[in-house]
Design a protein around this motif. Structure first.
Motif, mmCIF file in Angstrom:
data_model
loop_
_atom_site.group_PDB
_atom_site.id
_atom_site.type_symbol
_atom_site.label_atom_id
_atom_site.label_comp_id
_atom_site.label_asym_id
_atom_site.label_seq_id
_atom_site.Cartn_x
_atom_site.Cartn_y
_atom_site.Cartn_z
ATOM 1 N N ASP A 1 14.881 -2.854 5.624
ATOM 2 C CA ASP A 1 14.219 -3.391 6.815
ATOM 3 C C ASP A 1 13.233 -2.389 7.414
ATOM 4 O O ASP A 1 12.146 -2.771 7.847
ATOM 5 C CB ASP A 1 15.251 -3.817 7.858
ATOM 6 N N LEU A 2 13.602 -1.106 7.420
ATOM 7 C CA LEU A 2 12.692 -0.075 7.919
ATOM 8 C C LEU A 2 11.435 0.014 7.057
ATOM 9 O O LEU A 2 10.324 0.164 7.572
ATOM 10 C CB LEU A 2 13.390 1.287 7.954
ATOM 11 N N LEU A 3 11.623 -0.083 5.739
ATOM 12 C CA LEU A 3 10.484 -0.037 4.818
ATOM 13 C C LEU A 3 9.568 -1.237 5.024
ATOM 14 O O LEU A 3 8.340 -1.095 5.119
ATOM 15 C CB LEU A 3 10.963 0.034 3.370
ATOM 16 N N VAL A 4 10.155 -2.421 5.115
ATOM 17 C CA VAL A 4 9.365 -3.639 5.324
ATOM 18 C C VAL A 4 8.599 -3.546 6.636
ATOM 19 O O VAL A 4 7.416 -3.902 6.704
ATOM 20 C CB VAL A 4 10.272 -4.894 5.269
ATOM 21 N N GLU A 5 9.247 -3.040 7.658
ATOM 22 C CA GLU A 5 8.595 -2.878 8.959
ATOM 23 C C GLU A 5 7.394 -1.935 8.853
ATOM 24 O O GLU A 5 6.322 -2.209 9.394
ATOM 25 C CB GLU A 5 9.608 -2.337 9.977
ATOM 26 N N ALA A 6 7.565 -0.821 8.146
ATOM 27 C CA ALA A 6 6.473 0.142 7.984
ATOM 28 C C ALA A 6 5.316 -0.474 7.197
ATOM 29 O O ALA A 6 4.145 -0.248 7.527
ATOM 30 C CB ALA A 6 6.979 1.399 7.278
ATOM 31 N N ILE A 7 5.647 -1.264 6.194
ATOM 32 C CA ILE A 7 4.614 -1.947 5.391
ATOM 33 C C ILE A 7 3.833 -2.921 6.267
ATOM 34 O O ILE A 7 2.595 -2.960 6.231
ATOM 35 C CB ILE A 7 5.262 -2.696 4.196
ATOM 36 N N GLU B 1 3.498 -2.865 9.507
ATOM 37 C CA GLU B 1 2.716 -2.143 10.511
ATOM 38 C C GLU B 1 1.366 -1.688 9.956
ATOM 39 O O GLU B 1 0.407 -1.531 10.693
ATOM 40 C CB GLU B 1 3.496 -0.934 11.034
ATOM 41 N N LEU B 2 1.317 -1.464 8.638
ATOM 42 C CA LEU B 2 0.061 -1.063 7.995
ATOM 43 C C LEU B 2 -0.828 -2.261 7.661
ATOM 44 O O LEU B 2 -1.932 -2.098 7.153
ATOM 45 C CB LEU B 2 0.361 -0.256 6.728
ATOM 46 N N GLY B 3 -0.313 -3.465 7.917
ATOM 47 C CA GLY B 3 -1.102 -4.670 7.681
ATOM 48 C C GLY B 3 -0.916 -5.288 6.311
ATOM 49 O O GLY B 3 -1.677 -6.177 5.916
ATOM 50 N N PHE B 4 0.095 -4.836 5.587
ATOM 51 C CA PHE B 4 0.369 -5.378 4.257
ATOM 52 C C PHE B 4 1.440 -6.457 4.359
ATOM 53 O O PHE B 4 2.220 -6.494 5.311
ATOM 54 C CB PHE B 4 0.829 -4.268 3.304
ATOM 55 N N PRO B 5 1.512 -7.330 3.355
ATOM 56 C CA PRO B 5 2.513 -8.405 3.404
ATOM 57 C C PRO B 5 3.946 -7.890 3.272
ATOM 58 O O PRO B 5 4.210 -6.897 2.593
ATOM 59 C CB PRO B 5 2.146 -9.297 2.213
ATOM 60 N N LYS B 6 4.841 -8.592 3.930
ATOM 61 C CA LYS B 6 6.275 -8.280 3.917
ATOM 62 C C LYS B 6 6.808 -8.198 2.495
ATOM 63 O O LYS B 6 7.643 -7.355 2.179
ATOM 64 C CB LYS B 6 7.007 -9.368 4.713
ATOM 65 N N GLU B 7 6.305 -9.072 1.630
ATOM 66 C CA GLU B 7 6.779 -9.122 0.243
ATOM 67 C C GLU B 7 6.559 -7.800 -0.488
ATOM 68 O O GLU B 7 7.347 -7.426 -1.355
ATOM 69 C CB GLU B 7 6.095 -10.267 -0.524
ATOM 70 N N SER C 1 9.020 7.215 4.935
ATOM 71 C CA SER C 1 8.465 8.429 5.520
ATOM 72 C C SER C 1 7.022 8.634 5.058
ATOM 73 O O SER C 1 6.141 8.960 5.862
ATOM 74 C CB SER C 1 9.326 9.629 5.137
ATOM 75 N N TYR C 2 6.787 8.436 3.760
ATOM 76 C CA TYR C 2 5.425 8.554 3.230
ATOM 77 C C TYR C 2 4.481 7.576 3.930
ATOM 78 O O TYR C 2 3.384 7.952 4.346
ATOM 79 C CB TYR C 2 5.414 8.295 1.722
ATOM 80 N N LEU C 3 4.920 6.338 4.076
ATOM 81 C CA LEU C 3 4.066 5.318 4.693
ATOM 82 C C LEU C 3 3.710 5.687 6.126
ATOM 83 O O LEU C 3 2.566 5.531 6.558
ATOM 84 C CB LEU C 3 4.759 3.955 4.663
ATOM 85 N N ARG C 4 4.681 6.187 6.856
ATOM 86 C CA ARG C 4 4.444 6.521 8.272
ATOM 87 C C ARG C 4 3.559 7.764 8.420
ATOM 88 O O ARG C 4 2.778 7.855 9.356
ATOM 89 C CB ARG C 4 5.764 6.707 8.999
ATOM 90 N N GLN C 5 3.663 8.692 7.477
ATOM 91 C CA GLN C 5 2.868 9.914 7.575
ATOM 92 C C GLN C 5 1.466 9.752 6.988
ATOM 93 O O GLN C 5 0.482 10.131 7.607
ATOM 94 C CB GLN C 5 3.588 11.067 6.882
ATOM 95 N N ALA C 6 1.380 9.194 5.778
ATOM 96 C CA ALA C 6 0.099 9.109 5.076
ATOM 97 C C ALA C 6 -0.731 7.900 5.497
ATOM 98 O O ALA C 6 -1.952 7.927 5.401
ATOM 99 C CB ALA C 6 0.334 9.074 3.568
ATOM 100 N N GLN C 7 -0.071 6.855 5.922
ATOM 101 C CA GLN C 7 -0.726 5.606 6.304
ATOM 102 C C GLN C 7 -1.773 5.175 5.267
ATOM 103 O O GLN C 7 -2.972 5.151 5.550
ATOM 104 C CB GLN C 7 -1.334 5.713 7.689
ATOM 105 N N PRO C 8 -1.313 4.851 4.056
ATOM 106 C CA PRO C 8 -2.246 4.462 2.998
ATOM 107 C C PRO C 8 -3.059 3.231 3.384
ATOM 108 O O PRO C 8 -2.575 2.357 4.104
ATOM 109 C CB PRO C 8 -1.327 4.176 1.805
ATOM 110 N N LYS C 9 -4.281 3.192 2.882
ATOM 111 C CA LYS C 9 -5.205 2.119 3.261
ATOM 112 C C LYS C 9 -5.182 0.926 2.305
ATOM 113 O O LYS C 9 -5.677 -0.140 2.648
ATOM 114 C CB LYS C 9 -6.637 2.667 3.333
ATOM 115 N N THR C 10 -4.641 1.106 1.107
ATOM 116 C CA THR C 10 -4.639 0.007 0.140
ATOM 117 C C THR C 10 -3.235 -0.213 -0.422
ATOM 118 O O THR C 10 -2.404 0.698 -0.433
ATOM 119 C CB THR C 10 -5.589 0.301 -1.044
#
Length: 99
Positions: free
Chosen positions: A13-19, A21-27, A47-56
């Motif tokens: 759930d934390l991972l899906v939430e982070a995804i 938040e970056l504007g990517f689909p839940k799936e 942790s990577y998603l929250r720190q790096a905030q990848p664009k794609t």
């Protein structure tokens, strides 16, 4: 639900939430969690998603594959160490009693 299942679901759930938040689909988050396979790996990805905030989505997928690869290398190393320890034991003690 067992405590292990609850932990896994919470991490997912934390991972899906982070995804999301970056504007990517839940799936995408669900697929990543399934492929990562363990709460520790899922938290590492989060942790990577929250720190790096990848664009794609490609960057997200690349990091997921990198984590999976590192886990596989670690598993192989541990299996090799175990096999080496058993081989050394065999060399030291032999196959059985000699008469």
């Amino acid at each position: 639900m067992t405590p292990e299942q609850q932990n896994w679901a919470s991490c997912r759930d934390l991972l899906v939430e982070a995804i999301e938040e970056l504007g990517f689909p839940k799936e995408l988050g669900e697929i990543c969690a399934k492929n990562l396979g363990s709460p520790k790996a899922i938290l590492r990805m989060t942790s990577y998603l929250r720190q790096a905030q990848p664009k794609t989505m490609e960057m997200v997928a690349d990091e997921m594959l990198s984590i999976c690869s590192e886990i596989e290398v670690w598993r192989r190393k541990k299996a090799s160490e175990e096999a080496n320890a058993k081989y050394n034991e065999l060399l030291y003690y032999g196959l059985g009693e000699e008469e």
